[in-house]
Scaffold this active site. Sequence first.
Site, short mmCIF file in Angstrom:
data_model
loop_
_atom_site.label_atom_id
_atom_site.label_comp_id
_atom_site.label_asym_id
_atom_site.label_seq_id
_atom_site.Cartn_x
_atom_site.Cartn_y
_atom_site.Cartn_z
N ILE A 66 0.82 -1.21 0.00
CA ILE A 66 0.00 0.00 0.00
C ILE A 66 0.86 1.26 0.00
O ILE A 66 0.39 2.34 -0.38
CB ILE A 66 -0.94 -0.01 1.23
CG1 ILE A 66 -2.06 1.02 1.06
CG2 ILE A 66 -0.15 0.20 2.52
CD1 ILE A 66 -3.15 0.90 2.12
N LYS A 67 2.11 1.13 0.40
CA LYS A 67 2.99 2.30 0.52
C LYS A 67 3.29 2.96 -0.82
O LYS A 67 3.73 4.11 -0.87
CB LYS A 67 4.29 1.91 1.23
CG LYS A 67 4.12 1.42 2.65
CD LYS A 67 3.61 2.49 3.59
CE LYS A 67 3.66 2.04 5.04
NZ LYS A 67 3.23 3.09 5.97
N ASP A 68 3.06 2.23 -1.92
CA ASP A 68 3.28 2.85 -3.23
C ASP A 68 2.42 4.09 -3.40
O ASP A 68 2.84 5.07 -4.04
CB ASP A 68 2.91 1.86 -4.34
CG ASP A 68 3.89 0.70 -4.46
OD1 ASP A 68 4.91 0.72 -3.75
OD2 ASP A 68 3.64 -0.22 -5.26
#
Length: 452
Positions: A43-45
């Site tokens: 999700i950090k993208d």
Amino acid sequence: MKYCNNILETIGNTPLVKLHKVTAELPCEVYAKVEFFNPGNSIKDRMALKMVEEAERLGYLKPGGTMIEGTSGNTGMGLALAAIIKGYKCIFTTTDKQSKEKVDILKALGAEVIVCPTNVEPEDPKSYYSVSKRLATEIPNSFYVNQYDNLANRVAHYEQTGPEIWDQTDGRITHLIVATGTGGTVTGTGQYLKEKNPNIQVWAIDSYGSLLKKYHETGELDMSEVYPYITEGIGEDFVPQNYDMSVIDKFEKVTDKDGAVMARRITKEEGIFVGYSAGSAVAGLIQLKKYLKPTDVVVVVFHDHGSRYVGKVYNDQWMMERGFLDVKTVKDVVNGRRNLPLVTISPDEKVSDAIAKMKKFDIEHIPVIHQQQIIGSISENGLFNKLIDHPDIKDALIKNVMQPAFPTVSLETPIEKLSVYINKENGAVLAADDSGNYHIVTKYDIIQALGN
């Protein structure tokens, strides 16, 4: 033609997948927002790209510049992808508790990685927070990303993750569950959803060893709550500025073991190869099941992919060393027999003596011992094959008909691993205790142990 101009355009629009087996004890529908479908497998993208674009817009990040960040791994991967496409350099600091896989992937993406000690205060010059801040002051044309206090982090989830979940559930969502660290996902997503429906509950999952839960409940920064823990990517020993605690309705702490065990269950039972924090999120949700009702629609964020944890959560030895894996070992089998003495035979006894011992003790396998050394073995199956061809073999000496010695293993060997040794040709293994006494484990013992 339908295509993406670069890999960054594939970020977002991740699937919502219904869970069945691991949440069977809950009264309501539970869905996973599976974020490892992002190109960096987490999700950090989303927030990494948002922080880069915002830094470019504000003039903090200039052509040829260097991005510097302290990361548990996933944010670094998102930043590294953006750096490749946009032409920046990356230097990342991380902690020594992060998986080797994460560090190796960051290096594969062209980043320089500096590993710092975990068990130090955030203000300690050796902490990964302090080292990254210092480097940003020393390296020309560099930008300290600071995912913890960079509000573009939570804006990314307000603009993307929240609307996606709202649309995918047709607005039916009643609970959002997020294992939280920097606060960006839980705050940004939760804020958007609450604006759509103020009754939506936002539950944050914390780790034992983190101070976030107590801070949420009391407003107190209690450093006595802080101690080393194993779970990666969630919990904090300070409160990042990305948090808006008013968005969060409840915090729940999950143990390192429960998070790891649940991650393995999700993978094995749902077919979704998840990271550590997904296990913590589902374990925390189950701990809060008394607050759920049949009409609820719960969405749990699965932050990253299990490939990041192959050397840890998905490694049996790592799990056993920490007491996370409840497995039966050779020792359990031996203790279950009340430590009955091992039946042996000498090489100078006859085959008829071995047959008599097998009948008397109702056994199929006997080690051959000479001068306290195991030199061979006799098995019922092996004798049967020899007796068919040579009926007079009953008077032969054991040393002339014995088979190779049974393999020797440690008492701590999981019985599931014995299939490497016990097969069609070999029906048993031996294990020595601290006193030097040998114990035997056979196919029958394994079947009995696995069946209980």
